[in-house]
Motif scaffolding. Sequence first.
Motif, PDB file in Angstrom:
ATOM      1  N   THR A 253      30.186  35.273  35.971  1.00 21.46           N
ATOM      2  CA  THR A 253      31.597  34.985  36.232  1.00 21.46           C
ATOM      3  C   THR A 253      32.431  35.400  35.032  1.00 21.46           C
ATOM      4  O   THR A 253      32.066  35.142  33.888  1.00 21.46           O
ATOM      5  CB  THR A 253      31.817  33.481  36.484  1.00 21.46           C
ATOM      6  OG1 THR A 253      30.983  33.049  37.550  1.00 21.46           O
ATOM      7  CG2 THR A 253      33.269  33.177  36.794  1.00 21.46           C
TER       8      THR A 253
ATOM      9  N   TYR B 183      37.732  26.479  39.834  1.00 20.78           N
ATOM     10  CA  TYR B 183      36.829  27.616  40.010  1.00 20.78           C
ATOM     11  C   TYR B 183      35.428  27.216  39.565  1.00 20.78           C
ATOM     12  O   TYR B 183      35.254  26.582  38.518  1.00 20.78           O
ATOM     13  CB  TYR B 183      37.288  28.801  39.150  1.00 20.78           C
ATOM     14  CG  TYR B 183      38.709  29.220  39.412  1.00 20.78           C
ATOM     15  CD1 TYR B 183      39.013  30.144  40.402  1.00 20.78           C
ATOM     16  CD2 TYR B 183      39.753  28.676  38.666  1.00 20.78           C
ATOM     17  CE1 TYR B 183      40.328  30.532  40.650  1.00 20.78           C
ATOM     18  CE2 TYR B 183      41.069  29.052  38.899  1.00 20.78           C
ATOM     19  CZ  TYR B 183      41.347  29.979  39.886  1.00 20.78           C
ATOM     20  OH  TYR B 183      42.649  30.349  40.128  1.00 20.78           O
ATOM     21  N   ASP B 184      34.418  27.592  40.352  1.00 21.03           N
ATOM     22  CA  ASP B 184      33.033  27.389  39.957  1.00 21.03           C
ATOM     23  C   ASP B 184      32.667  28.441  38.928  1.00 21.03           C
ATOM     24  O   ASP B 184      33.052  29.609  39.043  1.00 21.03           O
ATOM     25  CB  ASP B 184      32.093  27.500  41.157  1.00 21.03           C
ATOM     26  CG  ASP B 184      32.234  26.331  42.119  1.00 21.03           C
ATOM     27  OD1 ASP B 184      32.512  25.202  41.646  1.00 21.03           O
ATOM     28  OD2 ASP B 184      32.068  26.534  43.329  1.00 21.03           O
ATOM     29  N   LEU B 185      31.906  28.035  37.927  1.00 25.94           N
ATOM     30  CA  LEU B 185      31.450  28.951  36.891  1.00 25.94           C
ATOM     31  C   LEU B 185      29.933  29.066  36.962  1.00 25.94           C
ATOM     32  O   LEU B 185      29.229  28.058  37.049  1.00 25.94           O
ATOM     33  CB  LEU B 185      31.853  28.453  35.503  1.00 25.94           C
ATOM     34  CG  LEU B 185      33.347  28.356  35.220  1.00 25.94           C
ATOM     35  CD1 LEU B 185      33.584  27.745  33.837  1.00 25.94           C
ATOM     36  CD2 LEU B 185      33.998  29.723  35.323  1.00 25.94           C
TER      37      LEU B 185
ATOM     38  N   TRP C 294      33.329  35.975  29.613  1.00 21.33           N
ATOM     39  CA  TRP C 294      32.239  36.412  30.486  1.00 21.33           C
ATOM     40  C   TRP C 294      31.117  35.404  30.316  1.00 21.33           C
ATOM     41  O   TRP C 294      30.563  35.261  29.219  1.00 21.33           O
ATOM     42  CB  TRP C 294      31.762  37.809  30.082  1.00 21.33           C
ATOM     43  CG  TRP C 294      30.651  38.342  30.907  1.00 21.33           C
ATOM     44  CD1 TRP C 294      29.320  38.358  30.593  1.00 21.33           C
ATOM     45  CD2 TRP C 294      30.750  38.942  32.194  1.00 21.33           C
ATOM     46  NE1 TRP C 294      28.602  38.933  31.596  1.00 21.33           N
ATOM     47  CE2 TRP C 294      29.456  39.293  32.593  1.00 21.33           C
ATOM     48  CE3 TRP C 294      31.827  39.206  33.047  1.00 21.33           C
ATOM     49  CZ2 TRP C 294      29.203  39.918  33.814  1.00 21.33           C
ATOM     50  CZ3 TRP C 294      31.562  39.822  34.256  1.00 21.33           C
ATOM     51  CH2 TRP C 294      30.284  40.165  34.631  1.00 21.33           C
TER      52      TRP C 294
ATOM     53  N   GLU D 281      26.205  26.708  34.053  1.00 19.15           N
ATOM     54  CA  GLU D 281      27.064  26.446  35.203  1.00 19.15           C
ATOM     55  C   GLU D 281      28.046  25.336  34.878  1.00 19.15           C
ATOM     56  O   GLU D 281      27.767  24.452  34.067  1.00 19.15           O
ATOM     57  CB  GLU D 281      26.222  26.045  36.413  1.00 19.15           C
ATOM     58  CG  GLU D 281      25.311  27.151  36.884  1.00 19.15           C
ATOM     59  CD  GLU D 281      24.487  26.747  38.093  1.00 19.15           C
ATOM     60  OE1 GLU D 281      24.352  25.537  38.382  1.00 19.15           O
ATOM     61  OE2 GLU D 281      23.970  27.658  38.757  1.00 19.15           O
TER      62      GLU D 281
ATOM     63  N   TYR E 224      36.495  35.112  33.603  1.00 23.26           N
ATOM     64  CA  TYR E 224      37.864  34.650  33.826  1.00 23.26           C
ATOM     65  C   TYR E 224      38.732  35.139  32.691  1.00 23.26           C
ATOM     66  O   TYR E 224      38.300  35.276  31.559  1.00 23.26           O
ATOM     67  CB  TYR E 224      37.961  33.135  34.056  1.00 23.26           C
ATOM     68  CG  TYR E 224      37.534  32.214  32.944  1.00 23.26           C
ATOM     69  CD1 TYR E 224      38.444  31.768  31.982  1.00 23.26           C
ATOM     70  CD2 TYR E 224      36.232  31.727  32.884  1.00 23.26           C
ATOM     71  CE1 TYR E 224      38.065  30.885  30.998  1.00 23.26           C
ATOM     72  CE2 TYR E 224      35.845  30.846  31.895  1.00 23.26           C
ATOM     73  CZ  TYR E 224      36.760  30.429  30.948  1.00 23.26           C
ATOM     74  OH  TYR E 224      36.388  29.555  29.968  1.00 23.26           O
TER      75      TYR E 224
END
Length: 131
Positions: free
Chosen positions: A83, A77-79, A60, A65, A85
């Motif tokens: 966000t 994937y943009d973080l 998390w 960024e 994953y």
Amino acid sequence: MIVRTTAEITGTDRDVAQERWRSKRIVLGGDRVGFSFHETTIEAGTVHEFHYQNHVEAVWLVEGEGTLYDLTNEKTYDLAPGTMYLLNGHERHRVETRTQMRMLCVFNPPVTGQEVHDENGVYPLVAVPDL
């Protein structure tokens, strides 16, 4: 009940730093709760490859960024803060940071000590130590 602060972990063997990242191991396998829980900070402008062959990991992102590259299926994937994953297929992945990132990470089975980021073979950190 276990109650800890990151301040009391700082400077102990639960405060692990390598290269340009730092991980505070708030919960480890020896706590016997079935998972480990870490706060990890990765410096801005860095690239890190990870592969957890023997763990499922949920991440998390709470600060910073960057970009997540799934090296298993070549997806990107943009973080950004908020966000999450989940590495539920033991995906080999790369994280590139644009700004300093701070993330909360849960591992199952739990990590018991020093972390290695490339687990090809038996991972010694899954064994719960004798108390």
